[in-house]
Write a protein that holds these residues in place. Structure first.
Motif, PDB file in Angstrom:
ATOM      1  N   TYR A   1     -10.950   8.079   4.705  1.00 33.65           N
ATOM      2  CA  TYR A   1     -10.976   7.210   3.525  1.00 33.65           C
ATOM      3  C   TYR A   1     -12.346   6.527   3.445  1.00 33.65           C
ATOM      4  CZ  TYR A   1      -5.958   7.803   2.947  1.00 33.65           C
ATOM      5  OH  TYR A   1      -4.706   8.340   2.738  1.00 33.65           O
TER       6      TYR A   1
ATOM      7  N   LEU B   1     -10.341   3.076   8.427  1.00 31.25           N
ATOM      8  CA  LEU B   1     -10.100   4.000   7.315  1.00 31.25           C
ATOM      9  C   LEU B   1     -11.146   5.114   7.230  1.00 31.25           C
ATOM     10  CD1 LEU B   1      -8.733   1.676   4.477  1.00 31.25           C
ATOM     11  CD2 LEU B   1      -7.515   2.927   6.262  1.00 31.25           C
TER      12      LEU B   1
ATOM     13  N   MET C   1       0.833  -1.205   0.000  1.00 29.08           N
ATOM     14  CA  MET C   1       0.000   0.000   0.000  1.00 29.08           C
ATOM     15  C   MET C   1       0.863   1.248   0.000  1.00 29.08           C
ATOM     16  SD  MET C   1      -3.080  -0.776   2.684  1.00 29.08           S
ATOM     17  CE  MET C   1      -4.529  -1.682   2.184  1.00 29.08           C
TER      18      MET C   1
ATOM     19  N   GLU D   1       1.010   6.576   3.272  1.00 28.32           N
ATOM     20  CA  GLU D   1       0.034   7.192   4.172  1.00 28.32           C
ATOM     21  C   GLU D   1      -0.934   6.165   4.736  1.00 28.32           C
ATOM     22  OE1 GLU D   1      -3.659  10.243   3.581  1.00 28.32           O
ATOM     23  OE2 GLU D   1      -1.720  10.953   2.840  1.00 28.32           O
ATOM     24  N   LEU D   2      -1.487   5.327   3.864  1.00 29.97           N
ATOM     25  CA  LEU D   2      -2.427   4.302   4.312  1.00 29.97           C
ATOM     26  C   LEU D   2      -1.755   3.296   5.238  1.00 29.97           C
ATOM     27  CD1 LEU D   2      -4.736   3.245   1.326  1.00 29.97           C
ATOM     28  CD2 LEU D   2      -5.426   3.980   3.606  1.00 29.97           C
TER      29      LEU D   2
ATOM     30  N   TYR E   1      -8.757   6.234  -4.783  1.00 26.81           N
ATOM     31  CA  TYR E   1      -7.673   7.199  -4.963  1.00 26.81           C
ATOM     32  C   TYR E   1      -8.086   8.316  -5.917  1.00 26.81           C
ATOM     33  CZ  TYR E   1      -2.857   8.857  -5.134  1.00 26.81           C
ATOM     34  OH  TYR E   1      -1.724   9.621  -5.020  1.00 26.81           O
TER      35      TYR E   1
END
Length: 335
Positions: free
Chosen positions: A286, A281, A36, A39-40, A226
């Motif tokens: 997210y 998330l 990944m 940041e995630l 994204y």
């Protein structure tokens, strides 16, 4: 003298009592290798670390061929590989890189979204999207594309960017979905036309996004989550969901065969499949990378995605014949 003797005796007794105290437990550790973005990965690792007190050591899976990436995973003592795709885990399992584990909440995931034997754990899903540079589209007099055929517009020749098919993910998902939805012959006819557009293949979808962001390319093939994130941050970018031959892009986690901390690795997967992991998330903004456990009940996802056509994947084909599928696609020509 008596007083001194008593003091010494009390001191010895105190030392004796102290020796009976159990030694503090060593801090739990987890060696994580991630596919990944930074940041995630850091959000997930930090959240898990705070919740469990586990120190997470993060590494990132480097570029290269699929086999080079597998060899990298073999050489290092990782506990968990985070962020791989279903095809990647399928192939890794065939090379005996993974060890099975059924996470505690896995039974709540729809059957079509999970690996039933626990060789890997599906965590999140997204879809294929197109991210367009609105300034470029305006200059060409085009609307933002929503279907694969719209990428064949003459104005978009030399204006497309997507990750190398061999990396899997959304670009390879485009290929296999078109193939499955249209059939082999029609898919290869489309491939010939798309090849004539001379798309630029990049070392990852992030690089494709960068090219669209700076205006060197007009449209990139990227994950929907994204694309929507970039659209929210940059006014000149616009995301659309591919309406025909889309695909659910699954990412997850797997425990490595040579994991030095198997108990912590299992705890990590259990946590990510728990209710806390499901909300992880969204709590960090997210909202369009959906947790597979919440998939059947997410009305917001249905409203956003709408009526898209998604084939049912056969991993023995999409993963097992990946090199051959890509070769035939890239060799397709109109001549």
């Amino acid at each position: 003298m008596i007083a001194l003797f008593i003091c010494l005796l009390l001191a010895l007794l105190a030392l004796g009592c102290g020796s009976d105290k159990p030694a503090p437990e060593p801090q739990k550790e987890l060696a994580l290798c991630s596919s990944m973005g930074k940041e995630l990965t850091e959000i997930i690792a930090e959240d898990y670390s705070q919740a469990t007190g586990t120190k997470v050591h993060i590494s990132y899976l480097p570029g290269g061929t699929q086999q080079e990436r597998f060899d990298y995973l073999r050489r290092h003592k990782f506990d968990v590989w985070l962020g791989g795709t279903s095809e990647e885990y399928f192939l890794a399992d065939e090379q005996n890189i993974l060890q099975p584990y059924l996470a505690k909440e896995s039974y709540k995931v729809p059957a079509e979204l999970r690996n039933r034997t626990g060789q890997w754990t599906s965590l999140y899903l997204s879809y294929i999207a197109l991210l367009s540079n609105k300034n470029n589209l305006h200059a060409y007099g085009l609307y933002a594309p929503e279907t694969w055929d719209e990428l064949l517009a003459p104005e978009l020749k030399d204006e497309l960017a997507m990750a190398n098919f061999s990396l899997g993910g959304v670009s390879y998902g485009m290929l296999t979905s078109v193939w499955q939805m249209r059939g082999r012959d029609e898919a290869l006819r489309f491939a010939a036309k798309l090849n004539a557009q001379k798309p630029q293949y990049t070392a990852g979808f992030g690089e494709a996004v960068d090219l669209v962001y700076i205006g060197k390319k007009t449209v990139a093939v990227v994950p929907l989550d994204y694309a929507l994130l970039m659209e929210s941050r940059h006014r000149h970018l616009f995301a659309t969901v591919v309406k025909d031959a889309n695909r659910m892009i699954l990412t997850g986690a797997a425990i490595m065969q040579s994991a030095p901390h198997t108990e912590q690795a299992r705890g990590f997967l259990d946590y990510l499949m728990s209710d806390a992991g499901e909300q992880l998330l969204p709590r960090h903004g997210y909202h369009y990378m959906w947790h597979v456990k919440n998939y059947p009940y997410n009305d917001g996802r249905r409203e956003l995605i709408g009526n898209v056509h998604v084939p049912v994947d056969d991993l023995s084909w999409t993963a097992g014949y990946k090199s051959e599928i890509i070769r035939k696609w890239l060799q397709a020509s109109a001549s």
